[in-house]
Design an enzyme around this catalytic site. Structure first.
Site, PDB file in Angstrom:
ATOM      1  N   ASP A  44       0.834  -1.196   0.000  1.00 21.73           N
ATOM      2  CA  ASP A  44       0.000   0.000   0.000  1.00 21.73           C
ATOM      3  C   ASP A  44       0.872   1.251   0.000  1.00 21.73           C
ATOM      4  O   ASP A  44       1.633   1.494   0.940  1.00 21.73           O
ATOM      5  CB  ASP A  44      -0.906   0.005   1.230  1.00 21.73           C
ATOM      6  CG  ASP A  44      -1.822   1.217   1.271  1.00 21.73           C
ATOM      7  OD1 ASP A  44      -2.985   1.089   0.840  1.00 21.73           O
ATOM      8  OD2 ASP A  44      -1.380   2.297   1.742  1.00 21.73           O
ATOM      9  N   TYR A  49       2.653   9.996  -0.473  1.00 19.95           N
ATOM     10  CA  TYR A  49       3.745   9.470   0.347  1.00 19.95           C
ATOM     11  C   TYR A  49       5.107   9.778  -0.261  1.00 19.95           C
ATOM     12  O   TYR A  49       6.125   9.689   0.425  1.00 19.95           O
ATOM     13  CB  TYR A  49       3.625   7.949   0.508  1.00 19.95           C
ATOM     14  CG  TYR A  49       2.396   7.455   1.223  1.00 19.95           C
ATOM     15  CD1 TYR A  49       1.512   8.320   1.866  1.00 19.95           C
ATOM     16  CD2 TYR A  49       2.104   6.089   1.256  1.00 19.95           C
ATOM     17  CE1 TYR A  49       0.381   7.849   2.505  1.00 19.95           C
ATOM     18  CE2 TYR A  49       0.976   5.606   1.897  1.00 19.95           C
ATOM     19  CZ  TYR A  49       0.114   6.484   2.512  1.00 19.95           C
ATOM     20  OH  TYR A  49      -1.008   6.002   3.142  1.00 19.95           O
ATOM     21  N   LYS A  78      -2.975   5.735  -4.150  1.00 23.13           N
ATOM     22  CA  LYS A  78      -4.068   6.664  -3.878  1.00 23.13           C
ATOM     23  C   LYS A  78      -3.835   8.000  -4.579  1.00 23.13           C
ATOM     24  O   LYS A  78      -2.697   8.462  -4.697  1.00 23.13           O
ATOM     25  CB  LYS A  78      -4.197   6.922  -2.370  1.00 23.13           C
ATOM     26  CG  LYS A  78      -4.218   5.671  -1.521  1.00 23.13           C
ATOM     27  CD  LYS A  78      -4.226   6.011  -0.033  1.00 23.13           C
ATOM     28  CE  LYS A  78      -3.922   4.800   0.808  1.00 23.13           C
ATOM     29  NZ  LYS A  78      -2.493   4.406   0.767  1.00 23.13           N
ATOM     30  N   HIS A 112      -7.758   9.548  -1.810  1.00 19.73           N
ATOM     31  CA  HIS A 112      -7.097   9.598  -0.506  1.00 19.73           C
ATOM     32  C   HIS A 112      -7.937  10.290   0.567  1.00 19.73           C
ATOM     33  O   HIS A 112      -7.847   9.940   1.747  1.00 19.73           O
ATOM     34  CB  HIS A 112      -5.745  10.308  -0.637  1.00 19.73           C
ATOM     35  CG  HIS A 112      -4.747   9.876   0.380  1.00 19.73           C
ATOM     36  ND1 HIS A 112      -3.399   9.780   0.122  1.00 19.73           N
ATOM     37  CD2 HIS A 112      -4.890   9.506   1.671  1.00 19.73           C
ATOM     38  CE1 HIS A 112      -2.771   9.373   1.203  1.00 19.73           C
ATOM     39  NE2 HIS A 112      -3.649   9.212   2.161  1.00 19.73           N
TER      40      HIS A 112
END
Length: 288
Positions: A44, A49, A78, A112
């Site tokens: 994930d 990120y 996401k 997200h």
């Protein structure tokens, strides 16, 4: 490994390796490689990120070394709020994630946050799903009322809703709404980001002693038995292995209830109902 079947018919492993806050490229690559070699098959990540490229490089190396085939892996990413403004921006975000990861398709792609023009962005995701570029689509951080309204007004019901789920924020009502629409719950912060003394909690520790497990393993197992797919993150090989070793024991109904009774019915990690946070997230840029 145990699995949940998505509304697409695909199966998602109930233990997922997360890479949130693993920002160093080499550290992220090594962690993903260690996780897959330990037995994880689901990874994930997210555009926000900043490590999609590192995850993609790890996947490439693992496939090249013959550890796994692409079809053995379940890769999740996401779309960030910045790109959830209109259809075209959302489409470009999907392209960017696939390019960063070096993949022809994603097994699951999520919005997200329930922010921005998330209906219009989701239409771009629906079209990418129909084209086979996204094998499943879903959402993240959609609270019950928002999720219900969303499901009533989209063409393709989200396969997954990834939300904060751990003993101190059990969100039983949210799980009921997800179940009503056939949406699989996926937990972020399944170990409460280390808060509440989770690793030394007396109740979790005592239950774990009975099964030869740690408090963390008990917390993860509790979510799995509720039908929740759990994200677990670590850069330490031993902890990576431990977080996966949760499928050889079963908590009793009494133990499940005792753990669930810890819930505070609110998050102590993030307050999505704070207007200042909403403004911040809407204005957070992850690319030019």
């Amino acid at each position: 490994m145990e699995y949940r079947t998505l509304n697409t018919g695909a199966k998602i492993p109930m233990a997922v390796f997360g890479v949130f806050q693993i920002t160093d490229r080499d550290t992220c690559i090594q962690a993903v490689e260690d996780a897959v070699r330990a037995g994880y098959r689901a990874i994930d990540t997210a555009a926000s990120y900043g490590n999609e490229e590192a995850v993609g490089e790890a996947v490439r190396r693992l496939i090249q070394d013959g550890v796994v085939k692409r079809e053995d892996l379940f890769i999740i990413s996401k779309m960030w709020v910045q790109d959830m403004k209109n259809y075209d921006m959302a489409s470009k975000a999907i392209d960017a994630s696939l390019k960063n990861l070096g993949l022809d398709y994603l097994d699951l792609y999520l919005e997200h946050q329930a922010m921005g023009n998330y209906f219009e962005a989701y239409r771009a995701m629906e079209d990418a799903y129909k084209a086979g570029r996204l094998k499943a689509i879903g959402v993240s951080n959609f609270f019950p009322a928002i999720l219900a309204n969303f499901c009533e007004n989209v063409e393709i019901i989200p396969a997954v809703n990834q939300v904060e789920l751990h003993p101190w924020f059990a969100q039983e009502d949210a799980l009921k709404v997800m179940d009503r629409y056939g949406v699989v719950p996926q937990a972020w912060a399944s170990l409460a980001e280390g808060k509440h003394g989770i690793f030394t909690d007396p109740d979790l520790t005592a239950i774990g002693k009975k099964y030869g497990k740690s408090a963390a393993q008990v917390a993860l197992r509790w979510n799995v038995q509720r039908g929740v797919v759990v994200n677990a993150k670590s850069t330490k090989p031993e902890r990576i292995r431990q977080n996966l070793d949760i499928f050889d024991f079963q908590l009793t109904d009494e133990e499940m209830k005792k753990i669930s009774s810890k819930t505070l019915d609110h998050s102590e990690i993030i307050n999505h109902f704070d207007p200042e946070l909403v403004i911040f997230l809407n204005n957070r840029k992850i690319h030019n």
